[in-house]
Design an enzyme around this catalytic site. Structure first.
Site, PDB file in Angstrom:
ATOM      1  N   LYS A 264       0.720  -1.284  -0.318  1.00  0.00           N
ATOM      2  CA  LYS A 264      -0.004  -0.238  -0.153  1.00  0.00           C
ATOM      3  C   LYS A 264       0.754   1.350  -0.233  1.00  0.00           C
ATOM      4  O   LYS A 264       1.784   1.635   0.900  1.00  0.00           O
ATOM      5  CB  LYS A 264      -0.159  -0.330   1.021  1.00  0.00           C
ATOM      6  CG  LYS A 264      -1.788  -1.055   1.374  1.00  0.00           C
ATOM      7  CD  LYS A 264      -2.590  -0.780   2.770  1.00  0.00           C
ATOM      8  CE  LYS A 264      -3.778  -2.031   3.217  1.00  0.00           C
ATOM      9  NZ  LYS A 264      -5.039  -2.017   1.651  1.00  0.00           N
ATOM     10  N   ARG A 338     -10.192 -12.141   3.112  1.00  0.00           N
ATOM     11  CA  ARG A 338     -10.693 -13.081   3.174  1.00  0.00           C
ATOM     12  C   ARG A 338      -9.863 -14.552   2.860  1.00  0.00           C
ATOM     13  O   ARG A 338     -10.679 -15.394   3.664  1.00  0.00           O
ATOM     14  CB  ARG A 338     -11.372 -12.795   1.378  1.00  0.00           C
ATOM     15  CG  ARG A 338     -10.592 -12.703   0.190  1.00  0.00           C
ATOM     16  CD  ARG A 338     -10.850 -11.645  -1.380  1.00  0.00           C
ATOM     17  NE  ARG A 338     -11.007 -10.905  -0.963  1.00  0.00           N
ATOM     18  CZ  ARG A 338     -10.804  -9.659  -1.557  1.00  0.00           C
ATOM     19  NH1 ARG A 338     -11.309 -10.062  -2.713  1.00  0.00           N
ATOM     20  NH2 ARG A 338     -11.298  -7.988  -1.532  1.00  0.00           N
TER      21      ARG A 338
END
Ligand code: BES
Ligand code: MN
Ligand code: ZN
Length: 487
Positions: A264, A338
């Protein structure tokens, strides 16, 4: 912070401050009428001269109020009675207590209108407690100073519930507000052990070895990029009949999300200590459910990893084998939540739950869709989702359902493995993520709550100075309470 019931009259209570709340456009009644009388009609005059209206979260302070034993009187507006709800009760009282917490006060007393329901009064007390805990855990000069004793006029049962809820919401907030180098999988699990011991909850903590033996290949792949080993915490509360199928609460606990090799940029990474808010919400809720002794069986599961990058980090193109046996092609290491939840949901199925809820700061896309204050709900069972929605509505915590059309599922098909961990592009990212999770719940009744927006605020709100919010702890407790009422 100590919470004590208050039986003194508003005129007699010896406190550094008393907060007296009232609805807008209603004649003065109860404690505020008594205060007005002692003050020789000052409050009535303020209303006449339009210096106070009682509008929602309005604060007016009167210092050294004549005729009262307290050092100051704070008039708190609750707004319109018709539109008042638990969220407003929480936020209004949070605003008042946060205002007072700017100073180091010893005794603060609250008087709400006498005719509030216990549910509204409990939410109000919860908010008052929230307002007195800030994110400035490491500041020498605190902006928020909890008072020594919070005195609360009202029903003993409402006080008991409100104090428990406030304690749990503040536990969740503190866990999230702690810096990531202090709050990592092992330290989170240790706190969970302490909570379990204090509340008499059964707890199991899976370490790296156990996770390997249990073939949690998806969760372990994310953890490989960090020197901090992962943990899976399983807590069981039995308040219902033995053998009755539990409610399972599953939380994403990525204690820091750098994005991994799909790293990021700074702006996206700087708040990523909040990426364990799902797990912290589950822990807070488990504590409250146990302390409230709700008549229901609940199991809480928290998947704890740190998503970093090093020489052994998982890579784009890797294929993982999840505990369920499904294979996953990794195309973005920043879609790690996830992958963690895939295995934790599978472990949750071993508990044979009647219903599942997972909470996760899962996607930025959900924040794009619904804004920062609203959680996204996604489900494979509309009736169950409706129950979760009703609970969030009751608690005044904003949630909105997003669709689970089969077409979103088509996007996560892989040419190499059974599925891949990202959709076709950036659009609809909240739903493609939920479709991925759905692959791991085996048709069991499930609702996913994406709390990427509401769990953490960067700016200020009237009722919090920023940082972790503890959002959805109260909703989870309400879901469990409703399950208990139904059985
Ligand atoms: N933890 C983030 C999601 C997030 C974003 C939480 C903003 C709180 C605030 C999650 O792991 C993530 O990075 N998601 C990616 C998914 C994408 C790579 C498919 C995202 O939202 O960009
Ligand atoms: Mn990520
Ligand atoms: Zn994440």
């Amino acid at each position: 912070m100590n919470v004590a019931p208050l039986t003194d009259l508003v005129t007699d209570v010896k406190a550094d401050a008393i907060v007296v709340a009232r609805f807008e456009n209603e004649p003065l009644d109860g404690p505020i009428a008594a205060a007005d009388k002692a003050l020789g009609g000052l409050i009535s005059k303020m209303i006449e001269f339009q210096q106070t209206s009682g509008k929602y979260a309005e604060l007016r302070t009167i210092f050294a109020p004549a005729g009262l034993s307290a050092k100051r009187l704070v008039l708190l507006g609750l707004g319109d009675r018709e539109t008042f709800h638990q969220g407003r009760a929480m936020a209004a009282c949070g605003a008042a207590s946060r205002n007072l917490a700017a100073e180091k006060l010893d005794r603060v007393a609250f008087y709400l209108p006498n005719d509030l329901s216990n549910e509204l009064a409990a939410a109000a007390l919860c908010g008052a407690l929230q307002g007195m805990q800030g994110q400035d855990l490491y500041r020498a000069e605190k902006k928020i100073n909890p008072c020594g004793e919070l005195l609360w006029a009202g029903d003993a049962e409402a006080i008991r519930i409100g104090a428990i809820l406030g304690g749990s919401v503040n536990l969740t907030r503190r866990l999230v507000d702690e810096p990531p180098s202090a709050m990592y999988p092992e330290t989170f699990a240790q706190i969970a052990e302490t909570v379990a011991k204090d509340c008499g909850l059964e707890i199991e903590v899976w370490d790296q070895e156990k996770l390997t033996a249990e073939k949690c290949g998806s969760l372990l792949a994310v953890a490989r990029g960090s020197v901090k080993p992962p943990r899976l915490v399983i807590m069981r509360y039995q308040g219902g009949p033995a053998g009755s199928a539990p409610l399972a609460l599953v939380g994403k606990g990525v204690t820091f999300d750098s994005g991994g090799l799909s790293i990021k940029p700074t702006d996206g990474m700087k708040t990523m200590k909040c990426d364990m808010a799902g797990a912290a919400t589950v822990l807070g809720a488990m504590q409250a459910i146990a302390q409230l002794k709700l008549p229901v069986n609940v199991v809480g599961l928290m998947g704890l990893v740190e998503n970093l990058l090093d020489g052994d980090a998982y890579k784009l193109g890797d294929v993982l084998t999840a505990r369920s046996g499904k294979t996953i092609e990794v195309l973005n290491t920043d879609a790690e939540g996830r992958l963690v939840l895939a295995d934790v949901l599978n472990v949750a199925l071993d508990e044979k739950p009647a219903h599942l809820i997972d909470l996760a700061t899962l996607t930025g896309a959900c924040v794009v869709a619904l804004g920062t204050d609203t959680a996204g709900l996604m489900t494979n069972d509309q009736a169950w989702c409706d129950q979760v929605k009703t609970a969030s509505h009751t608690c005044g915590e904003a949630a909105w359902q997003l669709p689970m059309f089969p077409e979103f599922g088509d996007q996560i098909k892989s040419e190499v493995a059974d599925i891949k961990n990202v959709g076709a592009g950036r659009w609809g990212g909240a739903m493609t993520a939920a479709k991925f999770l759905e692959e791991f719940v085996d048709g069991v009744s499930w609702t996913h709550i994406d709390i990427a927006g509401p769990s953490f605020v960067e700016g200020e709100k009237t009722w919090t100075g920023g940082g972790a919010t503890g959002a959805f702890v109260r909703t989870l407790v309400e879901v469990a309470a409703a399950q208990g009422r139904a059985s």
